[in-house]
Design a protein around this motif. Structure first.
Motif, PDB file in Angstrom:
ATOM      1  N   SER A 398      -0.109   2.997   7.791  1.00 41.54           N
ATOM      2  CA  SER A 398      -0.593   3.514   6.561  1.00 41.54           C
ATOM      3  C   SER A 398       0.651   4.550   6.385  1.00 41.54           C
ATOM      4  O   SER A 398       1.511   4.955   7.397  1.00 41.54           O
ATOM      5  CB  SER A 398      -1.853   4.337   6.525  1.00 41.54           C
ATOM      6  OG  SER A 398      -2.057   5.050   5.410  1.00 41.54           O
ATOM      7  N   PHE A 399       0.428   5.232   5.169  1.00 41.97           N
ATOM      8  CA  PHE A 399       1.691   6.320   4.755  1.00 41.97           C
ATOM      9  C   PHE A 399       1.486   7.379   5.674  1.00 41.97           C
ATOM     10  O   PHE A 399       2.327   7.892   6.442  1.00 41.97           O
ATOM     11  CB  PHE A 399       1.615   6.649   3.494  1.00 41.97           C
ATOM     12  CG  PHE A 399       2.385   7.585   3.114  1.00 41.97           C
ATOM     13  CD1 PHE A 399       3.934   7.759   3.555  1.00 41.97           C
ATOM     14  CD2 PHE A 399       1.923   8.789   2.440  1.00 41.97           C
ATOM     15  CE1 PHE A 399       4.620   8.840   3.282  1.00 41.97           C
ATOM     16  CE2 PHE A 399       2.668   9.727   1.944  1.00 41.97           C
ATOM     17  CZ  PHE A 399       3.944  10.133   2.486  1.00 41.97           C
ATOM     18  N   MET A 400       0.248   7.791   5.985  1.00 41.26           N
ATOM     19  CA  MET A 400      -0.064   8.938   6.620  1.00 41.26           C
ATOM     20  C   MET A 400      -1.446   8.775   7.440  1.00 41.26           C
ATOM     21  O   MET A 400      -2.157   7.867   7.179  1.00 41.26           O
ATOM     22  CB  MET A 400      -0.158  10.191   5.890  1.00 41.26           C
ATOM     23  CG  MET A 400      -1.213  10.298   4.799  1.00 41.26           C
ATOM     24  SD  MET A 400      -0.784  11.702   3.876  1.00 41.26           S
ATOM     25  CE  MET A 400      -1.228  11.040   2.192  1.00 41.26           C
ATOM     26  N   ASP A 401      -1.532   9.304   8.661  1.00 42.92           N
ATOM     27  CA  ASP A 401      -2.833   9.474   9.358  1.00 42.92           C
ATOM     28  C   ASP A 401      -3.917   9.459   8.464  1.00 42.92           C
ATOM     29  O   ASP A 401      -3.857  10.500   7.537  1.00 42.92           O
ATOM     30  CB  ASP A 401      -2.884  10.454  10.415  1.00 42.92           C
ATOM     31  CG  ASP A 401      -1.668  10.020  11.531  1.00 42.92           C
ATOM     32  OD1 ASP A 401      -1.280   8.987  11.621  1.00 42.92           O
ATOM     33  OD2 ASP A 401      -1.312  11.158  12.265  1.00 42.92           O
ATOM     34  N   ASN A 402      -5.082   9.017   8.645  1.00 43.13           N
ATOM     35  CA  ASN A 402      -6.103   9.334   7.712  1.00 43.13           C
ATOM     36  C   ASN A 402      -7.568   9.157   8.417  1.00 43.13           C
ATOM     37  O   ASN A 402      -7.585   8.687   9.649  1.00 43.13           O
ATOM     38  CB  ASN A 402      -6.148   8.458   6.309  1.00 43.13           C
ATOM     39  CG  ASN A 402      -5.832   7.056   6.540  1.00 43.13           C
ATOM     40  OD1 ASN A 402      -6.576   6.616   7.147  1.00 43.13           O
ATOM     41  ND2 ASN A 402      -4.894   6.626   6.207  1.00 43.13           N
ATOM     42  N   PHE A 403      -8.766   9.314   7.726  1.00 44.92           N
ATOM     43  CA  PHE A 403     -10.102   8.966   7.937  1.00 44.92           C
ATOM     44  C   PHE A 403     -10.329   7.618   8.164  1.00 44.92           C
ATOM     45  O   PHE A 403     -10.256   6.668   7.139  1.00 44.92           O
ATOM     46  CB  PHE A 403     -10.705   9.374   6.983  1.00 44.92           C
ATOM     47  CG  PHE A 403     -12.448   9.173   7.108  1.00 44.92           C
ATOM     48  CD1 PHE A 403     -13.283  10.139   8.067  1.00 44.92           C
ATOM     49  CD2 PHE A 403     -12.963   8.071   6.454  1.00 44.92           C
ATOM     50  CE1 PHE A 403     -14.454   9.675   8.274  1.00 44.92           C
ATOM     51  CE2 PHE A 403     -14.430   8.069   6.639  1.00 44.92           C
ATOM     52  CZ  PHE A 403     -15.140   8.804   7.551  1.00 44.92           C
TER      53      PHE A 403
END
Ligand code: GCO
Length: 442
Positions: A398-403
């Motif tokens: 993903s573009f950024m770490d997330n839930f």
């Protein structure tokens, strides 16, 4: 070729109870005890709702030509239908305008699982009005954003929100429905897809529309014709017990205008409307691309009769932090199998891995495993393209770490590291690697 990166609203936005947003089933599910690791929630997450400008600036540094994100249905329609929330519309307007400012093409997923709670209270996908609700939501999206957004994906991985959300119950809305009810829900999702495509075409004649399936391809261990045929059959086979995980069930009606041709299908079709084939007129709409999310595959050999037999992953095979096998030829085979069957241009809408990312003493995140993973998987894309498979786009997850849904924040899939305490964003080494990779091709 589009090179992009993906996210989803509930996984990154936060601001779960702000600015007139309605509740989604994920907001409510996360309040239940013991369903999410560490009792994490998406209430704040990456706080992208407030930090979108900083995030899009980072995206432009990454050099992607497109950004795939989803719209939170209850953020723009707090009750799912009826009155529109102007602040929700405003947020997505700002986000879209910001993307366009940097020449990044927005690719909007209409539904990435954060279903309006108010509609769920009325039965959600089980309700026969659910496809009309989805059509109305699509109309609101098209009317508000269609002058600038030209690329849409109706559904993300119906397998998962039906399978985990409505069968096993470990995703929101946490239901465990009967086969009969699952069939009804699934059928309503397929109908919703068709109605949404029609609405998008009517309101945005120059748009491009696709649909994204979760895939775990069957990879032939030998490239003999027999082994490849067996893998193809295995991948598209219909199993009456796991039918709602089936590629054929979710993709044949949408991409081919048929229901699965299998004797076992009658076990499920008995739960569908009697004249279910007539509904294909709605479900089967011409599409511009076939979206594929793929993280790994399973290997298959053949037995004496030419039937596929699963070959377990070697004990030497690498695994990602979440425990998924690393199978770099997955993208080569999945695009080949899907293209052969559906003959549509392909966009890989998700691919990536979870690593145990940490910030080193030098302040950087050295995620060499992710670089190696992306490098190897992208070689598969290049190989498929060189053999004439019409792949037109690739987005990392993903573009950024997330839930990460029921896994909370313990697994990191991003090219960008998020410090969840301070909100700080750090470009990982893979961010810099992907930037270079894209640069080579643009
Ligand atoms: C999915 C979803 C993403 C996940 C990702 C990693 O594919 O399950 O689309 O939301 O976060 O795939 O599991």
């Amino acid at each position: 070729m589009i090179y992009g990166t993906s996210t989803a609203s509930y996984q990154i936005e936060g601001a779960a109870f702000e600015d007139g947003k309605g509740l989604s089933v994920w907001d409510v599910f996360c309040e239940r005890p013991n369903v999410i690791k560490n009792s994490d929630t998406g209430n704040v997450s990456c706080d992208h709702y407030h930090k979108y400008k900083e995030d899009i600036k980072l995206l432009s540094e990454l050099g992607v030509t497109s950004y795939r994100f989803s719209i939170s249905w209850p953020r723009i329609l707090p009750n799912g239908i009826g009155e529109v929330n102007p602040k929700g519309i405003n947020f997505y307007n700002n986000l879209i305008n910001e993307l366009l400012k940097y020449n990044i093409e927005p690719c909007v997923t209409l539904f990435h699982w954060d279903y309006p709670y108010e509609l769920d209270k009325q039965g959600g996908w089980l309700n026969d009005k659910s496809s009309d609700w989805f059509e109305y939501y699509t109309e609101v999206v098209a009317k508000n954003f269609g002058d600038r957004v030209k690329m849409f994906i109706t559904f993300n991985e119906p397998q998962v929100f039906i399978g985990h959300g409505h069968a096993t119950g470990h995703h929101a809305p946490g239901k465990r429905l009967s086969m009969r009810e699952l069939a009804a829900c699934s059928f309503n999702v397929l109908l919703s897809h068709g109605k949404a495509v029609k609405k998008l075409r009517e309101l945005i004649p120059d748009c491009k529309v696709g649909y994204t399936s979760a895939t775990t391809p069957a990879i032939p261990v030998n490239s003999t014709e027999k082994n490849i045929d067996a893998a193809y059959k295995e991948f598209f086979s219909f199993n009456k017990y796991y039918w709602f995980w089936n590629t054929a069930w979710w993709c044949d009606p949408v991409f081919k205008g048929t229901f699965p041709e299998s004797a076992e299908f009658s076990e499920i079709s008995k739960f569908l409307p009697k004249n279910y084939n007539d509904y294909l007129k709605i479900i089967y709409q011409p599409l511009d691309f076939c979206g594929i999310n793929c993280y790994n595959g399973n290997y298959y050999d053949i037995d004496k009769n030419g039937n596929a037999v699963c070959v377990p992953h070697s004990s030497n095979a690498s695994k990602t932090a979440i425990g998924w096998p690393v199978t770099p030829d997955a993208l080569y085979w999945v695009t080949k199998l899907m293209y052969e069957r559906y003959k549509l241009p392909i966009i890989i809408t998700e691919n990536g891995m979870a690593c145990h990312d940490t910030v080193s003493l030098d302040g950087c995140v050295h995620d060499f495993d992710r670089i190696d993973f992306l490098n190897r998987y992208l070689l598969g894309v290049e190989k498929a393209k060189s053999e004439g498979i019409d792949i037109i786009g690739y987005y990392t997850w993903s573009f950024m770490d997330n839930f990460e849904w029921e896994e909370g924040y313990q697994y990191r899939f991003g090219l960008t590291y998020i410090n969840y305490e301070t909100g700080e964003r750090i470009k990982k080494d893979s961010f810099l690697w992907y930037k270079k990779y894209i640069n080579k091709y643009i």
